[in-house]
Design an enzyme around this catalytic site. Structure first.
Site, mmCIF file in Angstrom:
data_model
loop_
_atom_site.group_PDB
_atom_site.id
_atom_site.type_symbol
_atom_site.label_atom_id
_atom_site.label_comp_id
_atom_site.label_asym_id
_atom_site.label_seq_id
_atom_site.Cartn_x
_atom_site.Cartn_y
_atom_site.Cartn_z
ATOM 1 C CD1 TRP A 253 -2.653 1.796 0.689
ATOM 2 C CD2 TRP A 253 -1.184 2.425 2.269
ATOM 3 N NE1 TRP A 253 -2.948 3.084 1.069
ATOM 4 C CE2 TRP A 253 -2.070 3.489 2.031
ATOM 5 C CE3 TRP A 253 -0.166 2.587 3.221
ATOM 6 C CZ2 TRP A 253 -1.971 4.701 2.719
ATOM 7 C CZ3 TRP A 253 -0.070 3.792 3.897
ATOM 8 C CH2 TRP A 253 -0.976 4.832 3.654
ATOM 9 C CD GLU B 111 -4.732 -1.578 2.150
ATOM 10 O OE1 GLU B 111 -3.634 -2.008 2.559
ATOM 11 O OE2 GLU B 111 -5.592 -1.082 2.898
ATOM 12 C CE LYS C 267 -6.135 5.964 2.788
ATOM 13 N NZ LYS C 267 -5.225 5.825 3.907
ATOM 14 C CG ASP D 183 -8.679 -0.907 4.436
ATOM 15 O OD1 ASP D 183 -9.729 -0.404 4.881
ATOM 16 O OD2 ASP D 183 -7.617 -0.947 5.103
ATOM 17 C CG HIS E 57 -8.661 1.928 1.923
ATOM 18 N ND1 HIS E 57 -7.400 1.495 1.631
ATOM 19 C CD2 HIS E 57 -8.597 2.418 3.184
ATOM 20 C CE1 HIS E 57 -6.600 1.690 2.674
ATOM 21 N NE2 HIS E 57 -7.313 2.246 3.630
ATOM 22 C CG HIS F 118 -6.313 -4.536 5.229
ATOM 23 N ND1 HIS F 118 -5.403 -3.537 5.035
ATOM 24 C CD2 HIS F 118 -5.591 -5.671 5.443
ATOM 25 C CE1 HIS F 118 -4.182 -4.038 5.106
ATOM 26 N NE2 HIS F 118 -4.267 -5.326 5.343
ATOM 27 C CG ASP G 191 -9.087 4.759 5.796
ATOM 28 O OD1 ASP G 191 -9.489 3.697 6.288
ATOM 29 O OD2 ASP G 191 -7.925 4.939 5.400
ATOM 30 C CG ASP H 251 -7.692 2.427 9.600
ATOM 31 O OD1 ASP H 251 -8.037 1.346 9.092
ATOM 32 O OD2 ASP H 251 -7.083 3.313 8.976
ATOM 33 C CG ASP I 282 -5.395 -1.641 8.222
ATOM 34 O OD1 ASP I 282 -4.744 -1.173 9.179
ATOM 35 O OD2 ASP I 282 -5.396 -1.128 7.088
HETATM 36 C C1 RNT Z 1 -3.636 2.553 4.991
HETATM 37 C C2 RNT Z 1 -3.813 1.126 4.618
HETATM 38 C C3 RNT Z 1 -2.721 0.204 5.085
HETATM 39 C C4 RNT Z 1 -2.200 0.625 6.418
HETATM 40 C C5 RNT Z 1 -1.092 -0.215 6.978
HETATM 41 C C6 RNT Z 1 -0.423 0.489 8.114
HETATM 42 O O1 RNT Z 1 -4.711 3.322 4.628
HETATM 43 O O2 RNT Z 1 -5.048 0.693 5.073
HETATM 44 O O3 RNT Z 1 -3.165 -1.089 5.095
HETATM 45 O O4 RNT Z 1 -3.227 0.687 7.347
HETATM 46 O O5 RNT Z 1 -0.192 -0.589 6.021
HETATM 47 ZN ZN ZN Z 2 -5.542 -1.404 5.000
#
Ligand code: RNT
Ligand code: ZN
Length: 417
Positions: free
Chosen positions: A184, A225, A227, A258, A261, A285, A293, A295, A325
């Site tokens: 990513w 990955e 985004k 993810d 994302h 993820h 986003d 997390d 994640d």
């Molecule tokens: C970031 C991505 C990625 C990170 C990690 C730390 O937006 O989701 O996966 O969270 O690599």
């Molecule tokens: Zn991620």
């Protein structure tokens, strides 16, 4: 028989009545590894240098006591957390979480810099995954890594990603458990660019170089990955979903989707089957985006359930690599790990307890009324009795009984850091 066994026996009967074999579900449960993101333990800081500033749009907020400040502490935290989660899982490392006394930069990481993790994992039967860390580094300060217009910067990150896949391959070979190395990058613009094409063209070339001498994908699966946006890259992200989807399709690579994302109303669950028609493997993820986003710790919520349902319904538990994640530094980080992992596993348990055959039949018969009625009724089926029983059988605390363990650990270990 204690009350957990009793409740399980009753639940078993209820499920049997709708054609679901709870014993089979429990067996399947035990075979699934969820990959926990080690960066929850150190607030995505890594151990390369002390007090390094965070950049690249990922930032853990909060200053709860006890973040891991070195690899030993990180493994100690993982041991603690994993002792409270049923099953044997995986730990996903960031490249910055190196375990070495050598002075090493990201373009020169080697498998031996992570050997202590391998030895640790081997002893416990745990798997390891890996992630290049293309952020929080002088070479990412200008906002671009693999798609940078600066050839030197691009080269640095290309080498970093190549080294990363080799570390992943080492994990896979040493542990006998396929690793996933997830690529990513943070690249993008805060405001509207004049040229959307050139950075993507450079990213494509960089990926071609990274995968030119691709590692054995059976030992290490490389995933890409995408985004949509991030802090500081609200207008344009180079590695978009469309970009990676096309790249993966054309080059036989795998994607990582993810849950945070995409547009907030988009459903990641809805994308999995489309990817799996064309791809042998992929990664997920699991995370909780709150308004953006963000997390947050994985919740036992509809989005998580829908994603896991899709994986189970498709029969892809071996081909879709499920990882978490998230990073929250405002609460006890062990609690964050255990809560998010247990929630992901609860969703898995519930998905495995679906009368999949019956629902599919109803659909084929165009009996959508009954399909809806059954799906809704299932929501209040005693899945929790099966989950509790699973925890008991696996020798981990049932219900909230794990909380006092974390409190004790906070008192005896975390508060001294
Ligand atoms: C970031 C991505 C990625 C990170 C990690 C730390 O937006 O989701 O996966 O969270 O690599
Ligand atoms: Zn991620």
């Amino acid at each position: 028989m204690d009350h957990i066994d009793q409740a399980y026996e009753l639940a078993k009967e209820r499920y049997a009545a709708i054609g679901v074999d709870t014993e089979k579900a429990l067996k399947q449960m035990g075979r699934v590894r969820i990959s926990f993101n080690a960066w929850q333990f150190d607030d995505v800081r890594g151990f390369l240098k002390k007090n390094s500033a965070m950049s690249g749009g990922i930032l853990s907020t909060g200053n709860y006591i006890g973040a891991a400040t070195n690899p030993e502490e990180l493994r100690q935290d993982a041991d603690m957390a994993f002792s409270l989660i049923p099953g044997t899982h995986k730990l996903s490392l960031q490249a910055t979480q190196v375990d070495t006394d050598e002075q090493v930069d990201l373009d020169d990481i080697q498998p031996h810099h992570y050997q202590n993790y391998v030895d640790w994992a081997k002893e416990r039967g745990i798997g390891l995954d890996f992630n290049p860390s293309c952020y929080s580094h002088p070479n990412s300060e200008r906002g671009f890594t693999l798609s940078s217009s600066d050839r030197g910067i691009r080269k640095f990150w290309i080498r970093h990603c190549q080294c990363s896949s080799l570390v992943g391959e080492h994990f896979g070979r040493e542990l006998g458990i396929q690793a996933v190395t997830n690529h990513w990058i943070c690249d993008g613009y805060k405001d509207f660019p004049a040229d959307q094409f050139a950075p993507r063209e450079r990213l494509k070339d960089s990926l071609d170089e990274i995968f030119h001498n691709s590692v054995n994908q059976k030992l290490n699966l490389d995933t890409l990955e995408s985004k949509l946006f991030g802090i500081g890259v609200e207008a344009y992200t180079v590695g978009s979903h469309e970009f990676y989807m096309m790249y993966a399709a054309k080059n036989g690579r795998s994607l990582c989707l993810d849950a945070g994302h995409f547009h907030p109303t988009e459903e990641v669950a809805n994308k999995i089957s489309s990817v799996m028609i064309f791809s042998e493997e992929m990664a997920l993820h699991v995370t909780r985006p709150m308004r953006w986003d963000s997390d947050h710790v994985v919740s036992f919520d509809d989005q998580t359930q829908a994603m896991i349902n899709e994986v189970v319904r498709g029969g892809w538990l071996e081909r879709v690599h499920i990882g978490t994640d998230y990073f929250d530094g405002s609460i006890n980080r062990i609690t964050a790990c255990v809560t998010g992992m247990r929630n992901t596993l609860k969703a898995l348990m519930r998905a495995l307890l679906e009368p999949a055959g019956r629902l599919r039949e109803l659909e084929m018969e165009e009996n959508y009324s009954e399909r809806l009625a059954v799906m809704e009724e299932l929501k209040t089926f005693p899945f929790e009795a099966v989950w509790d029983y699973y925890c008991q059988v696996k020798g981990v605390p049932v219900g909230l009984d794990w909380l006092p363990e974390v409190k004790r650990y906070e008192r005896e270990v975390l508060s001294y850091r």
